[in-house]
Design an enzyme around this catalytic site. Structure first.
Site, PDB file in Angstrom:
ATOM      1  N   SER A   1       0.834  -1.197   0.000  1.00 54.85           N
ATOM      2  CA  SER A   1       0.000   0.000   0.000  1.00 54.85           C
ATOM      3  C   SER A   1       0.867   1.245   0.000  1.00 54.85           C
ATOM      4  O   SER A   1       1.983   1.233   0.521  1.00 54.85           O
ATOM      5  CB  SER A   1      -0.918   0.017   1.231  1.00 54.85           C
ATOM      6  N   HIS A   2       0.318   2.304  -0.523  1.00 62.73           N
ATOM      7  CA  HIS A   2       1.001   3.595  -0.474  1.00 62.73           C
ATOM      8  C   HIS A   2       1.050   4.138   0.951  1.00 62.73           C
ATOM      9  O   HIS A   2       1.842   5.025   1.247  1.00 62.73           O
ATOM     10  CB  HIS A   2       0.292   4.601  -1.380  1.00 62.73           C
ATOM     11  N   SER A   3       0.212   3.622   1.803  1.00 64.12           N
ATOM     12  CA  SER A   3       0.135   4.077   3.185  1.00 64.12           C
ATOM     13  C   SER A   3       0.479   2.937   4.135  1.00 64.12           C
ATOM     14  O   SER A   3      -0.152   1.880   4.097  1.00 64.12           O
ATOM     15  CB  SER A   3      -1.287   4.581   3.485  1.00 64.12           C
TER      16      SER A   3
ATOM     17  N   ASP B   1      -2.659  -1.565  -3.635  1.00 61.78           N
ATOM     18  CA  ASP B   1      -3.767  -0.623  -3.616  1.00 61.78           C
ATOM     19  C   ASP B   1      -3.891   0.226  -4.880  1.00 61.78           C
ATOM     20  O   ASP B   1      -4.981   0.392  -5.383  1.00 61.78           O
ATOM     21  CB  ASP B   1      -3.733   0.256  -2.361  1.00 61.78           C
TER      22      ASP B   1
ATOM     23  N   SER C   1       0.848   2.525  -9.185  1.00 59.44           N
ATOM     24  CA  SER C   1       2.310   2.530  -9.063  1.00 59.44           C
ATOM     25  C   SER C   1       2.787   1.462  -8.082  1.00 59.44           C
ATOM     26  O   SER C   1       3.918   0.984  -8.185  1.00 59.44           O
ATOM     27  CB  SER C   1       2.830   3.908  -8.657  1.00 59.44           C
TER      28      SER C   1
END
Length: 123
Positions: A10-12, A68, A71
């Protein structure tokens, strides 16, 4: 017993940690690793974190990767190529629901292809 592993990308880091926490309420034994955020724990993804998570999750039965955003997929694909492992699958499914189904199926001792098939059938 060994299981198919699951990696949450995930980006987070908070999203990845939250999904892992949710899954751990039901599935305890399946290798479940996260690769959330950048090396500096900012929003984004890290190929190094993804590779480390793959290595930790791999017990020899294979690893499924969930992501997610676009990228994250691109970095996951590069991490797979760099790993040299053949038993990794990048799954096109919602990260929360897909990883949950995968962890439950893996927890039943199913092999990589069967777990991936079940996830794909669910979405």
């Amino acid at each position: 017993m060994t299981y198919v592993g699951v990696v949450l990308i995930s980006h987070s880091s908070k999203i990845a940690e939250g999904v892992k926490e949710l899954i751990r309420q039901v599935v305890k034994d399946v290798p479940l690793e996260i690769a959330g955020g950048t090396e500096e724990n900012e929003i984004g993804t890290s190929i190094n974190k993804i590779q480390a998570a793959i290595n930790k999750a791999d017990q020899g039965k294979g690893v499924l990767l969930f992501y997610d955003l676009g990228s994250a997929k691109m970095n996951a694909e590069m991490a797979i190529e760099m790993s040299g492992l053949e038993h990794i699958k990048l799954i096109e499914a919602p990260i929360v629901e897909g990883a949950y189904v995968a962890a439950v199926e893996a927890g039943m001792g199913k092999d990589l292809d069967d777990v991936a098939k079940r996830v794909k059938e669910s979405f």
